[in-house]
Design a protein around this motif. Structure first.
Motif, PDB file in Angstrom:
ATOM      1  N   LYS A   1     -23.018  20.915  39.476  1.00  0.00           N
ATOM      2  CA  LYS A   1     -22.415  21.634  40.614  1.00  0.00           C
ATOM      3  C   LYS A   1     -20.898  21.449  40.623  1.00  0.00           C
ATOM      4  CE  LYS A   1     -26.324  21.679  43.821  1.00  0.00           C
ATOM      5  NZ  LYS A   1     -26.894  21.122  45.078  1.00  0.00           N
ATOM      6  N   GLY A   2     -20.198  22.546  40.819  1.00  0.00           N
ATOM      7  CA  GLY A   2     -18.742  22.507  40.846  1.00  0.00           C
ATOM      8  C   GLY A   2     -18.102  22.626  39.479  1.00  0.00           C
ATOM      9  N   ARG A   3     -18.899  22.505  38.419  1.00  0.00           N
ATOM     10  CA  ARG A   3     -18.360  22.604  37.055  1.00  0.00           C
ATOM     11  C   ARG A   3     -18.904  23.821  36.306  1.00  0.00           C
ATOM     12  NH1 ARG A   3     -19.603  18.854  33.385  1.00  0.00           N
ATOM     13  NH2 ARG A   3     -21.614  18.293  34.319  1.00  0.00           N
ATOM     14  N   PHE A   4     -20.161  24.156  36.541  1.00  0.00           N
ATOM     15  CA  PHE A   4     -20.799  25.277  35.844  1.00  0.00           C
ATOM     16  C   PHE A   4     -20.991  26.443  36.807  1.00  0.00           C
ATOM     17  CE2 PHE A   4     -23.352  22.692  32.455  1.00  0.00           C
ATOM     18  CZ  PHE A   4     -22.193  22.033  32.099  1.00  0.00           C
ATOM     19  N   THR A   5     -20.899  27.654  36.263  1.00  0.00           N
ATOM     20  CA  THR A   5     -21.138  28.859  37.048  1.00  0.00           C
ATOM     21  C   THR A   5     -22.052  29.800  36.281  1.00  0.00           C
ATOM     22  OG1 THR A   5     -18.939  28.698  38.073  1.00  0.00           O
ATOM     23  CG2 THR A   5     -20.090  30.811  38.236  1.00  0.00           C
ATOM     24  N   ILE A   6     -23.137  30.194  36.917  1.00  0.00           N
ATOM     25  CA  ILE A   6     -24.052  31.150  36.299  1.00  0.00           C
ATOM     26  C   ILE A   6     -23.795  32.537  36.871  1.00  0.00           C
ATOM     27  CG2 ILE A   6     -25.899  30.765  37.999  1.00  0.00           C
ATOM     28  CD1 ILE A   6     -27.914  31.090  35.660  1.00  0.00           C
ATOM     29  N   SER A   7     -23.892  33.545  36.011  1.00  0.00           N
ATOM     30  CA  SER A   7     -23.701  34.925  36.454  1.00  0.00           C
ATOM     31  C   SER A   7     -24.600  35.823  35.616  1.00  0.00           C
ATOM     32  CB  SER A   7     -22.234  35.347  36.314  1.00  0.00           C
ATOM     33  OG  SER A   7     -21.828  35.283  34.956  1.00  0.00           O
ATOM     34  N   ARG A   8     -24.821  37.031  36.092  1.00  0.00           N
ATOM     35  CA  ARG A   8     -25.656  37.963  35.337  1.00  0.00           C
ATOM     36  C   ARG A   8     -25.160  39.376  35.520  1.00  0.00           C
ATOM     37  NH1 ARG A   8     -31.707  37.741  37.646  1.00  0.00           N
ATOM     38  NH2 ARG A   8     -31.953  39.725  36.522  1.00  0.00           N
ATOM     39  N   ASP A   9     -25.491  40.195  34.531  1.00  0.00           N
ATOM     40  CA  ASP A   9     -25.192  41.621  34.586  1.00  0.00           C
ATOM     41  C   ASP A   9     -26.538  42.335  34.494  1.00  0.00           C
ATOM     42  OD1 ASP A   9     -24.610  44.312  34.004  1.00  0.00           O
ATOM     43  OD2 ASP A   9     -22.720  43.759  33.051  1.00  0.00           O
ATOM     44  N   ASN A  10     -27.013  42.829  35.613  1.00  0.00           N
ATOM     45  CA  ASN A  10     -28.344  43.436  35.639  1.00  0.00           C
ATOM     46  C   ASN A  10     -28.415  44.711  34.792  1.00  0.00           C
ATOM     47  OD1 ASN A  10     -29.411  41.448  37.335  1.00  0.00           O
ATOM     48  ND2 ASN A  10     -28.794  42.538  39.180  1.00  0.00           N
ATOM     49  N   ALA A  11     -27.317  45.416  34.696  1.00  0.00           N
ATOM     50  CA  ALA A  11     -27.300  46.651  33.909  1.00  0.00           C
ATOM     51  C   ALA A  11     -27.416  46.370  32.417  1.00  0.00           C
ATOM     52  CB  ALA A  11     -26.028  47.434  34.197  1.00  0.00           C
TER      53      ALA A  11
END
Length: 120
Positions: free
Chosen positions: A64-74
């Motif tokens: 937490k505070g160091r990693f970031t998850i993201s996604r592109d649904n398209a």
């Protein structure tokens, strides 16, 4: 045939950054939850971060505070931005997703894994 393919692992010095990417391909109708897990030598596989199709996220306390998850649904992709890396982040990182293929039931899929090594 649905598959998950990861990229972006490698060797980085402590305090450095890496970005992991995972692309889902095949005859995909929908993707629900996507996430990243990791497994260090001699340890059990653990959840690092996960994200729902609506964008809700959860993280392991250790990242937490160091990693970031993201996604592109398209594009059917999920990314993991890892900053301030520590030697204890060294592990094989696996992409994971709940995918419903066309004409088939929802099931869980794993990628082949990508090595992340944090060392000076």
């Amino acid at each position: 045939q649905v598959q998950l393919v990861e990229s972006g692992g490698g060797l980085v010095q402590p305090g450095g950054s890496l970005r992991l990417s995972c692309a889902a391909s095949g005859s995909i109708f929908s993707i629900n939850r996507m996430g990243w897990y990791r497994q260090a030598p001699g340890k059990q596989r653990e959840l690092v971060a996960a994200i729902t199709s609506g964008g809700s996220t959860n993280y392991a306390d250790s990242v937490k505070g160091r990693f970031t998850i993201s996604r592109d649904n398209a594009k059917n992709t999920v990314n993991l931005q890892m900053n301030a890396l520590k030697p204890e982040d060294t592990a094989v990182y696996y992409c994971n997703a709940d995918i419903k293929p066309y004409g088939s039931l929802l099931r869980n899929y794993w990628g082949q894994g990508t090595q992340v090594t944090v060392s000076s």
